[in-house]
Design a protein around this motif. Structure first.
Motif, PDB file in Angstrom:
ATOM      1  N   LEU A  64       6.457   2.666 -40.077  1.00  0.00           N
ATOM      2  CA  LEU A  64       7.396   1.576 -39.783  1.00  0.00           C
ATOM      3  C   LEU A  64       6.768   0.205 -40.011  1.00  0.00           C
ATOM      4  O   LEU A  64       7.422  -0.728 -40.455  1.00  0.00           O
ATOM      5  N   LEU A  65       5.491   0.104 -39.665  1.00  0.00           N
ATOM      6  CA  LEU A  65       4.828  -1.201 -39.701  1.00  0.00           C
ATOM      7  C   LEU A  65       4.033  -1.425 -40.986  1.00  0.00           C
ATOM      8  O   LEU A  65       3.366  -2.452 -41.134  1.00  0.00           O
ATOM      9  N   GLY A  66       4.103  -0.447 -41.903  1.00  0.00           N
ATOM     10  CA  GLY A  66       3.446  -0.630 -43.205  1.00  0.00           C
ATOM     11  C   GLY A  66       1.935  -0.531 -43.134  1.00  0.00           C
ATOM     12  O   GLY A  66       1.226  -1.224 -43.876  1.00  0.00           O
ATOM     13  N   HIS A  67       1.417   0.320 -42.258  1.00  0.00           N
ATOM     14  CA  HIS A  67      -0.040   0.502 -42.165  1.00  0.00           C
ATOM     15  C   HIS A  67      -0.403   1.970 -42.335  1.00  0.00           C
ATOM     16  O   HIS A  67       0.469   2.843 -42.357  1.00  0.00           O
ATOM     17  N   GLU A  68      -1.717   2.242 -42.436  1.00  0.00           N
ATOM     18  CA  GLU A  68      -2.152   3.613 -42.735  1.00  0.00           C
ATOM     19  C   GLU A  68      -2.178   4.535 -41.525  1.00  0.00           C
ATOM     20  O   GLU A  68      -1.910   5.721 -41.633  1.00  0.00           O
ATOM     21  N   ALA A  69      -2.550   3.972 -40.370  1.00  0.00           N
ATOM     22  CA  ALA A  69      -2.791   4.858 -39.223  1.00  0.00           C
ATOM     23  C   ALA A  69      -2.467   4.149 -37.921  1.00  0.00           C
ATOM     24  O   ALA A  69      -2.358   2.921 -37.874  1.00  0.00           O
ATOM     25  N   GLY A  70      -2.316   4.966 -36.871  1.00  0.00           N
ATOM     26  CA  GLY A  70      -1.986   4.405 -35.561  1.00  0.00           C
ATOM     27  C   GLY A  70      -2.784   5.070 -34.459  1.00  0.00           C
ATOM     28  O   GLY A  70      -3.328   6.170 -34.634  1.00  0.00           O
ATOM     29  N   LEU A  71      -2.869   4.385 -33.329  1.00  0.00           N
ATOM     30  CA  LEU A  71      -3.596   4.891 -32.165  1.00  0.00           C
ATOM     31  C   LEU A  71      -2.729   4.696 -30.932  1.00  0.00           C
ATOM     32  O   LEU A  71      -2.214   3.599 -30.702  1.00  0.00           O
ATOM     33  N   PHE A  72      -2.575   5.782 -30.165  1.00  0.00           N
ATOM     34  CA  PHE A  72      -1.747   5.712 -28.952  1.00  0.00           C
ATOM     35  C   PHE A  72      -2.617   5.266 -27.791  1.00  0.00           C
ATOM     36  O   PHE A  72      -3.662   5.869 -27.521  1.00  0.00           O
ATOM     37  N   LEU A  73      -2.192   4.210 -27.134  1.00  0.00           N
ATOM     38  CA  LEU A  73      -2.933   3.674 -25.988  1.00  0.00           C
ATOM     39  C   LEU A  73      -1.988   3.561 -24.797  1.00  0.00           C
ATOM     40  O   LEU A  73      -0.773   3.445 -24.967  1.00  0.00           O
ATOM     41  N   PRO A  74      -2.552   3.592 -23.597  1.00  0.00           N
ATOM     42  CA  PRO A  74      -1.676   3.549 -22.416  1.00  0.00           C
ATOM     43  C   PRO A  74      -0.932   2.227 -22.263  1.00  0.00           C
ATOM     44  O   PRO A  74       0.193   2.206 -21.773  1.00  0.00           O
ATOM     45  N   THR A  75      -1.574   1.113 -22.666  1.00  0.00           N
ATOM     46  CA  THR A  75      -0.964  -0.204 -22.432  1.00  0.00           C
ATOM     47  C   THR A  75      -1.147  -1.135 -23.617  1.00  0.00           C
ATOM     48  O   THR A  75      -2.039  -0.936 -24.457  1.00  0.00           O
ATOM     49  N   GLY A  76      -0.343  -2.176 -23.612  1.00  0.00           N
ATOM     50  CA  GLY A  76      -0.488  -3.214 -24.616  1.00  0.00           C
ATOM     51  C   GLY A  76      -1.769  -4.009 -24.418  1.00  0.00           C
ATOM     52  O   GLY A  76      -2.415  -4.418 -25.393  1.00  0.00           O
ATOM     53  N   THR A  77      -2.134  -4.217 -23.174  1.00  0.00           N
ATOM     54  CA  THR A  77      -3.370  -4.946 -22.891  1.00  0.00           C
ATOM     55  C   THR A  77      -4.556  -4.233 -23.547  1.00  0.00           C
ATOM     56  O   THR A  77      -5.442  -4.868 -24.129  1.00  0.00           O
ATOM     57  N   MET A  78      -4.539  -2.893 -23.492  1.00  0.00           N
ATOM     58  CA  MET A  78      -5.622  -2.143 -24.146  1.00  0.00           C
ATOM     59  C   MET A  78      -5.562  -2.267 -25.659  1.00  0.00           C
ATOM     60  O   MET A  78      -6.597  -2.246 -26.330  1.00  0.00           O
ATOM     61  N   CYS A  79      -4.365  -2.403 -26.214  1.00  0.00           N
ATOM     62  CA  CYS A  79      -4.271  -2.613 -27.671  1.00  0.00           C
ATOM     63  C   CYS A  79      -4.979  -3.911 -28.056  1.00  0.00           C
ATOM     64  O   CYS A  79      -5.744  -3.943 -29.028  1.00  0.00           O
ATOM     65  N   ASN A  80      -4.716  -4.973 -27.308  1.00  0.00           N
ATOM     66  CA  ASN A  80      -5.392  -6.241 -27.614  1.00  0.00           C
ATOM     67  C   ASN A  80      -6.900  -6.111 -27.421  1.00  0.00           C
ATOM     68  O   ASN A  80      -7.694  -6.564 -28.251  1.00  0.00           O
ATOM     69  N   LEU A  81      -7.302  -5.479 -26.327  1.00  0.00           N
ATOM     70  CA  LEU A  81      -8.727  -5.341 -26.015  1.00  0.00           C
ATOM     71  C   LEU A  81      -9.454  -4.562 -27.101  1.00  0.00           C
ATOM     72  O   LEU A  81     -10.518  -4.964 -27.588  1.00  0.00           O
ATOM     73  N   VAL A  82      -8.873  -3.434 -27.483  1.00  0.00           N
ATOM     74  CA  VAL A  82      -9.480  -2.561 -28.491  1.00  0.00           C
ATOM     75  C   VAL A  82      -9.468  -3.252 -29.864  1.00  0.00           C
ATOM     76  O   VAL A  82     -10.446  -3.191 -30.611  1.00  0.00           O
ATOM     77  N   ALA A  83      -8.371  -3.938 -30.187  1.00  0.00           N
ATOM     78  CA  ALA A  83      -8.283  -4.586 -31.505  1.00  0.00           C
ATOM     79  C   ALA A  83      -9.337  -5.684 -31.637  1.00  0.00           C
ATOM     80  O   ALA A  83     -10.019  -5.779 -32.668  1.00  0.00           O
ATOM     81  N   VAL A  84      -9.478  -6.501 -30.606  1.00  0.00           N
ATOM     82  CA  VAL A  84     -10.479  -7.584 -30.689  1.00  0.00           C
ATOM     83  C   VAL A  84     -11.876  -6.983 -30.797  1.00  0.00           C
ATOM     84  O   VAL A  84     -12.693  -7.419 -31.610  1.00  0.00           O
ATOM     85  N   ALA A  85     -12.147  -5.948 -30.013  1.00  0.00           N
ATOM     86  CA  ALA A  85     -13.469  -5.320 -30.076  1.00  0.00           C
ATOM     87  C   ALA A  85     -13.731  -4.766 -31.475  1.00  0.00           C
ATOM     88  O   ALA A  85     -14.842  -4.865 -32.000  1.00  0.00           O
ATOM     89  N   THR A  86     -12.716  -4.181 -32.072  1.00  0.00           N
ATOM     90  CA  THR A  86     -12.891  -3.547 -33.379  1.00  0.00           C
ATOM     91  C   THR A  86     -13.084  -4.583 -34.491  1.00  0.00           C
ATOM     92  O   THR A  86     -13.874  -4.389 -35.409  1.00  0.00           O
ATOM     93  N   HIS A  87     -12.359  -5.689 -34.381  1.00  0.00           N
ATOM     94  CA  HIS A  87     -12.413  -6.683 -35.457  1.00  0.00           C
ATOM     95  C   HIS A  87     -13.624  -7.620 -35.371  1.00  0.00           C
ATOM     96  O   HIS A  87     -13.953  -8.261 -36.365  1.00  0.00           O
TER      97      HIS A  87
END
Ligand SMILES: *Cc1c(COP(=O)(O)O)cnc(C)c1O
Length: 362
Positions: A64-87
């Motif tokens: 849907l979002l035009g990307h290769e892969a996705g990761l299921f996380l419990p919360t949106g806050t964790m999405c931001n946390l994990v994304a910043v750590a990864t980038h």
């Protein structure tokens, strides 16, 4: 009995639940159909990548979002946390507008966990100017923290549910990329933007390096968010997910609710938007200063009441209507638990509060 009526009756019988809950779109409860989807979920082990329902959800979101892969996380806050750590790497900077959720509502997680400095740009309803972004990205002297990531938010929560126009959104991403800087979108309410603008989710996903959507806001699932990006990004993000607390096991139980919301609760966001517009119009007619309701949020300036936000909310609660406070503003959010009748009732409750004010000229 309809959903709204049930809650109203609960209010009459003195339940702690307000009759009309405009506190946030996080207040939705799973519907009976969603609970059936949860009960029927096929599950495996998310930690080992073998939960079929989680995998289906991640694949669907990536597509849907035009990307290769996705990761299921419990919360949106964790999405931001994990994304910043990864980038990023410690000592680098991220650039965000000064009212972004990542800056104001995540306990400084990016700084505490990833060791990044946040460079704040002034925003107008959450949108910063291209020139301010260019200035923040202009080469500095060698001792300046290196900018690594630009963060966008769509729709913008503390910007009043405002939508970054597509042209400006793409421009911000292009400017970042021209400077060799990555872009991350907090799309907690992305589908409110896609429904309001009749755009495909991928047009917001493709310009950026990572993006996520929250299923616990207007989509009405009990928990869950999906972060998407390149295969490499998601592989690394999975490592951080584990470091920050581990993986999940039979998480298909939760992912089934998210899939159900994708099938049944996206288009209906238009109803929430119509309800928010009507609420804004009704409150404006009462003489209040109301910011434009671009999606499902209405922000009220209650200063003319002389009650302060807390006093206003207290009086409103006495009329069975709950809204929330953001500093001295009052925020009302429509969602699938709020009907058009609820909105009319909320307008009349606010009218009663205004009538009861000493000044009375709000
Ligand atoms: C709610 C929200 C988040 C956090 O999501 P949770 O699922 O509550 O952790 C992040 N960003 C924005 C813009 C939000 O509205």
């Amino acid at each position: 009995m309809s959903h709204w009526l049930k809650r109203r009756v609960a209010g009459v019988f003195g339940s702690a639940e307000p009759a009309i809950d405009l506190y946030s779109d996080t207040q939705t409860k799973p519907t009976a159909e969603m609970r059936r989807a949860i009960a029927a979920a096929e599950v495996g082990d998310e930690q080992q990548g073998t939960d079929p329902t989680v995998n289906r959800l991640c694949a669907r979101m990536a597509e849907l979002l035009g990307h290769e892969a996705g990761l299921f996380l419990p919360t949106g806050t964790m999405c931001n946390l994990v994304a910043v750590a990864t980038h990023t790497t410690p000592g680098e900077s991220i650039i965000a507008d000064d009212r972004s959720h990542i800056v104001r509502s995540e306990t400084g997680g990016a700084a505490a966990v990833s060791g990044v400095i946040t460079d704040l740009l002034p925003g107008e309803r959450g949108q910063f100017r291209a020139d301010d972004l260019r200035a923040a990205l202009a080469p500095g002297h060698i001792y300046r923290p290196s900018p690594r990531l630009v963060c966008l938010e769509q729709t913008h929560n503390f910007g009043g549910g405002a939508i970054w126009p597509l042209g400006r959104y793409r421009e911000a991403a292009d400017i970042a990329h021209e400077h060799g800087v990555l872009v991350h979108t907090d799309g907690a309410r992305l589908f409110n933007a896609t429904v309001a603008t009749s755009t495909e989710p991928c047009v917001w996903g493709e310009p950026v390096d990572s993006i996520w959507v929250d299923f616990t806001k207007g989509l009405g699932a009990p928990l869950g968010a999906v972060l998407v990006g390149s295969t490499d990004f998601i592989a690394q993000a999975r490592v951080y997910k584990h470091r920050f607390g581990g993986a999940m096991r039979q998480a298909g139980i939760a992912a089934a609710a998210c899939l159900h919301s994708l099938d049944h609760h996206v288009e209906r966001l238009a109803e929430d938007h119509a309800n928010a517009s009507r609420l804004a119009e009704g409150l404006r007619a009462l003489g209040l200063d109301i910011s434009p309701a671009e999606t499902n949020m209405v922000w009220l300036d209650v200063s003319p009441t002389g009650l302060g936000a807390a006093g206003f909310l207290e009086r409103l609660a006495a009329h069975g209507v709950r809204m929330s406070r953001v500093e001295e503003d009052v925020r009302a959010v429509t969602h699938l638990g709020v009907s058009a009748q609820d909105v009319e009732a909320a307008i009349s409750a606010v009218g009663k509060v205004l009538d009861s004010c000493p000044g009375g000229d709000a």
